[in-house]
Design an enzyme around this catalytic site. Structure first.
Site, mmCIF file in Angstrom:
data_model
loop_
_atom_site.group_PDB
_atom_site.id
_atom_site.type_symbol
_atom_site.label_atom_id
_atom_site.label_comp_id
_atom_site.label_asym_id
_atom_site.label_seq_id
_atom_site.Cartn_x
_atom_site.Cartn_y
_atom_site.Cartn_z
ATOM 1 N N THR A 28 0.746 -1.304 0.102
ATOM 2 C CA THR A 28 -0.062 0.012 -0.064
ATOM 3 C C THR A 28 0.812 1.048 -0.061
ATOM 4 O O THR A 28 1.850 1.272 0.844
ATOM 5 C CB THR A 28 -0.834 -0.180 1.168
ATOM 6 O OG1 THR A 28 -1.847 -1.113 1.268
ATOM 7 C CG2 THR A 28 -1.646 1.326 1.299
ATOM 8 N N ARG A 39 -13.752 -8.165 1.146
ATOM 9 C CA ARG A 39 -12.749 -8.072 2.189
ATOM 10 C C ARG A 39 -12.170 -6.641 2.103
ATOM 11 O O ARG A 39 -11.696 -6.026 1.066
ATOM 12 C CB ARG A 39 -11.476 -8.887 2.161
ATOM 13 C CG ARG A 39 -10.623 -8.797 3.327
ATOM 14 C CD ARG A 39 -9.386 -7.825 2.631
ATOM 15 N NE ARG A 39 -8.424 -7.819 3.922
ATOM 16 C CZ ARG A 39 -7.394 -6.939 3.853
ATOM 17 N NH1 ARG A 39 -7.045 -6.058 2.932
ATOM 18 N NH2 ARG A 39 -6.535 -6.840 4.794
ATOM 19 N N VAL A 40 -12.227 -5.635 3.215
ATOM 20 C CA VAL A 40 -11.504 -4.607 3.376
ATOM 21 C C VAL A 40 -10.654 -4.755 4.324
ATOM 22 O O VAL A 40 -10.713 -4.962 5.573
ATOM 23 C CB VAL A 40 -12.740 -3.558 3.347
ATOM 24 C CG1 VAL A 40 -12.109 -2.186 3.705
ATOM 25 C CG2 VAL A 40 -13.694 -3.220 2.197
ATOM 26 N N GLY A 41 -9.374 -3.963 4.180
ATOM 27 C CA GLY A 41 -8.375 -3.648 5.263
ATOM 28 C C GLY A 41 -8.369 -2.439 5.803
ATOM 29 O O GLY A 41 -9.538 -1.880 5.932
ATOM 30 N N ASP A 42 -7.186 -2.055 6.311
ATOM 31 C CA ASP A 42 -7.323 -0.916 7.218
ATOM 32 C C ASP A 42 -7.276 0.364 6.378
ATOM 33 O O ASP A 42 -7.565 1.537 6.616
ATOM 34 C CB ASP A 42 -5.773 -0.776 8.093
ATOM 35 C CG ASP A 42 -4.698 -1.034 7.138
ATOM 36 O OD1 ASP A 42 -4.822 -1.921 6.145
ATOM 37 O OD2 ASP A 42 -3.653 -0.326 7.476
ATOM 38 N N THR A 70 0.917 0.466 6.631
ATOM 39 C CA THR A 70 0.891 -0.584 5.443
ATOM 40 C C THR A 70 1.220 -1.899 6.207
ATOM 41 O O THR A 70 1.660 -1.916 7.286
ATOM 42 C CB THR A 70 2.086 -0.287 4.364
ATOM 43 O OG1 THR A 70 1.755 -1.567 3.437
ATOM 44 C CG2 THR A 70 3.520 -0.343 5.198
ATOM 45 N N GLY A 71 0.572 -2.991 5.707
ATOM 46 C CA GLY A 71 0.747 -4.296 5.881
ATOM 47 C C GLY A 71 -0.736 -5.062 6.469
ATOM 48 O O GLY A 71 -1.584 -4.622 5.868
ATOM 49 N N GLY A 95 -3.706 -5.338 7.272
ATOM 50 C CA GLY A 95 -4.927 -4.393 7.835
ATOM 51 C C GLY A 95 -5.654 -4.758 8.842
ATOM 52 O O GLY A 95 -6.073 -4.047 9.590
HETATM 53 N N1 ASP Z 1 -2.948 -2.676 4.653
HETATM 54 C C1 ASP Z 1 -3.416 -3.021 3.376
HETATM 55 C C2 ASP Z 1 -4.477 -4.074 3.412
HETATM 56 O O1 ASP Z 1 -4.581 -4.682 4.645
HETATM 57 C C3 ASP Z 1 -2.352 -4.044 2.678
HETATM 58 C C4 ASP Z 1 -1.241 -3.211 2.348
HETATM 59 O O2 ASP Z 1 -0.668 -2.511 3.328
HETATM 60 O O3 ASP Z 1 -0.283 -3.597 1.417
HETATM 61 O O4 ASP Z 1 -5.289 -4.120 2.672
#
Ligand code: ASP
Length: 330
Positions: free
Chosen positions: A190, A218-221, A241-242, A244
């Site tokens: 991200t 699905r939705v992350g952070d 990032t990471g 979520g």
């Molecule tokens: N944080 C993002 C998610 O969980 C993924 C990412 O940081 O690459 O969707």
């Protein structure tokens, strides 16, 4: 400036070019009068996750021309959204497990206004739709087909987001995946970006295609204000990032801004944010989380955990693919 020179300058703050340990950034000194009539140094600056040099260079171009932080972060992250070779953001992003590319993005300005789109399909620049949500609707978030419909009404064009390369890899993945919604720690990058403009105002943006081969819906952070991004113009901003799910559970970016409000430096706040996540996971060795942050003074910080490492500061980077292993571009 190349990474080589960034490393050379790290920790050697000099007039004109202030190095930013750990993070990619662009900054420049400028003296302005504050309301109290004292002279205060305001340095426009932009930082972003990972080593998205072209994106931070674009944002810096906006700031250098006197543009505001909101325009800078929007135009900065748009560079990655448009890059088909970046398979984690925008066009060319890896699809969900059903083969659909769904995008998440949010944006936040100096006044605390914010906008977000979740699970948006067929639109190349979700960050700009998020900005439209912020500026042209009474809402903060639009999702799925509603967000897509809104985008068309705003003049955005329908775009095929699934490139041949991403389709090929997805078909390959399906052969061995057992179609399970796994989180692949390598398949995400991200872009989160924070900027301060010549007036000292802060804005931030965050945009992603999310976890590769995620479950549909699905939705992350990343599009969640407070989790993937938070800005308080009196204090600073943070973005993540990471994985979520972990960031959402700790409302990570909001936490980091609040820690800075309490007096922690951006670096200390990012470290504390990561430690909160680690504290909630007995085994934190199989996922990656990274935060970057900036405060009102233009100080920056960044911290992450990755598989194989307990903690990792970005100055230890020395290798690519570290969430803030980035560059100074001034
Ligand atoms: N944080 C993002 C998610 O969980 C993924 C990412 O940081 O690459 O969707």
């Amino acid at each position: 400036m190349k990474r080589r020179n960034f490393l050379k300058n790290t920790g050697t703050a000099t007039a004109g070019l202030i190095s930013v340990p750990l993070l990619g950034a662009c900054e420049k000194k400028k003296a302005v009068n504050t309301i109290t009539n004292s002279i205060e140094t305001i340095r426009p600056i932009v930082i972003c996750t990972w080593d998205f040099m072209n994106a931070s260079a674009k944002a810096w171009e906006v700031l250098q021309k006197g543009g505001n932080a909101l325009d800078a972060v929007e135009q900065g992250v748009m560079v990655e959204e448009a890059d088909v070779n970046n398979q984690t953001v925008g066009v060319g992003g890896r699809p969900d497990r059903d083969g659909n590319v769904t995008l998440d993005a949010c944006i936040m300005d100096k006044d605390g206004n914010c906008g977000a789109v979740l699970c948006l399909e067929n639109i190349a620049h979700p960050i700009s739709v998020a900005r439209k949500v912020m500026e042209d609707t009474p809402h903060v978030m639009l999702t799925g087909t509603g967000a897509e419909q809104f985008a068309y009404e705003q003049g955005f064009e329908k775009t095929n987001l699934l490139t041949e390369q991403s389709k090929k890899e997805w078909l390959e993945w399906k052969k061995t995946s057992r179609y399970e919604p796994i989180i692949n720690i390598e398949n995400h990058d991200t872009i989160g970006m924070l900027a301060i403009d010549k007036n000292g105002d802060i804005s931030g943006a965050c945009t992603t295609s999310g976890m590769a081969y995620k479950m549909a819906g699905r939705v992350g952070d990343s599009p969640i204000i407070g989790a993937g991004l938070f800005v308080d113009n009196e204090v600073g901003g943070a973005t993540a990032t990471g994985v979520g799910e972990e960031v959402v559970r700790t409302v990570g970016s909001f936490l980091i801004v609040e820690l800075m409000r309490q007096g922690k430096s951006p670096q200390e706040a990012c470290e504390e944010g990561v430690k909160r996540i680690i504290g909630k996971n007995s085994d934190h060795t199989d996922f990656q989380i990274g935060f970057i942050a900036i405060n009102k003074k233009g100080e920056t910080g960044g911290y992450c955990i990755q598989p194989g490492f307990t903690y990792r500061t970005y100055s230890q980077a020395g290798h690519k693919n570290n969430p803030s292993d980035s560059y100074i571009n001034s």
